[in-house]
Design a protein around this motif. Sequence first.
Motif, PDB file in Angstrom:
ATOM      1  N   UNK A 147       0.868  -1.173   0.000  1.00 44.73           N
ATOM      2  CA  UNK A 147       0.000   0.000   0.000  1.00 44.73           C
ATOM      3  C   UNK A 147       0.903   1.221   0.000  1.00 44.73           C
ATOM      4  N   UNK A 148       0.743   2.085  -0.999  1.00 45.71           N
ATOM      5  CA  UNK A 148       1.524   3.310  -1.087  1.00 45.71           C
ATOM      6  C   UNK A 148       0.546   4.461  -1.271  1.00 45.71           C
ATOM      7  N   UNK A 149       0.631   5.449  -0.382  1.00 48.00           N
ATOM      8  CA  UNK A 149      -0.311   6.564  -0.458  1.00 48.00           C
ATOM      9  C   UNK A 149       0.123   7.633  -1.453  1.00 48.00           C
ATOM     10  N   UNK A 150       1.418   7.738  -1.696  1.00 46.28           N
ATOM     11  CA  UNK A 150       1.941   8.770  -2.577  1.00 46.28           C
ATOM     12  C   UNK A 150       2.956   8.122  -3.506  1.00 46.28           C
ATOM     13  N   UNK A 151       2.523   7.731  -4.681  1.00 51.79           N
ATOM     14  CA  UNK A 151       3.424   7.006  -5.581  1.00 51.79           C
ATOM     15  C   UNK A 151       4.475   7.895  -6.229  1.00 51.79           C
ATOM     16  N   UNK A 152       4.281   9.201  -6.169  1.00 47.73           N
ATOM     17  CA  UNK A 152       5.239  10.113  -6.799  1.00 47.73           C
ATOM     18  C   UNK A 152       6.528  10.217  -5.979  1.00 47.73           C
ATOM     19  N   UNK A 153       6.422  10.372  -4.675  1.00 44.42           N
ATOM     20  CA  UNK A 153       7.593  10.596  -3.827  1.00 44.42           C
ATOM     21  C   UNK A 153       8.009   9.382  -3.000  1.00 44.42           C
ATOM     22  N   UNK A 154       7.173   8.379  -2.940  1.00 44.08           N
ATOM     23  CA  UNK A 154       7.446   7.238  -2.075  1.00 44.08           C
ATOM     24  C   UNK A 154       7.473   5.970  -2.878  1.00 44.08           C
ATOM     25  N   UNK A 155       8.154   4.972  -2.469  1.00 45.83           N
ATOM     26  CA  UNK A 155       8.939   4.870  -1.248  1.00 45.83           C
ATOM     27  C   UNK A 155      10.325   5.450  -1.434  1.00 45.83           C
ATOM     28  N   UNK A 156      10.925   5.816  -0.330  1.00 50.28           N
ATOM     29  CA  UNK A 156      12.307   6.285  -0.358  1.00 50.28           C
ATOM     30  C   UNK A 156      13.229   5.067  -0.399  1.00 50.28           C
ATOM     31  N   UNK A 157      14.351   5.228  -1.039  1.00 46.03           N
ATOM     32  CA  UNK A 157      15.340   4.144  -1.061  1.00 46.03           C
ATOM     33  C   UNK A 157      16.030   4.079   0.297  1.00 46.03           C
TER      34      UNK A 157
END
Length: 89
Positions: free
Chosen positions: A56-66
Amino acid sequence: MDVQPKLKTKPADAANQKARRRRKSLFKKASEYSSECDADIHLVLRMKKSGKIFVLVSNTKDWPLSQHQLKSYHPTPIQMSLSDPESKP
């Protein structure tokens, strides 16, 4: 009058159903938290027995961080384990 016999649920089926309900509830709570608290959420579940992965990812533009981005992030991310879920960050 025919009476249908009750279908007995196999223990494995019951456990799978319970896991599906809990996963759905967890994802729903994470989504609610994201929208109500203006937070980015990245939740990953891996089922140990089957190896299935649910994300589940709420913000696909900035997340996930490496991992590299997390290590260099400021303030330093707070990591929690199952032994301390109630501790306050």
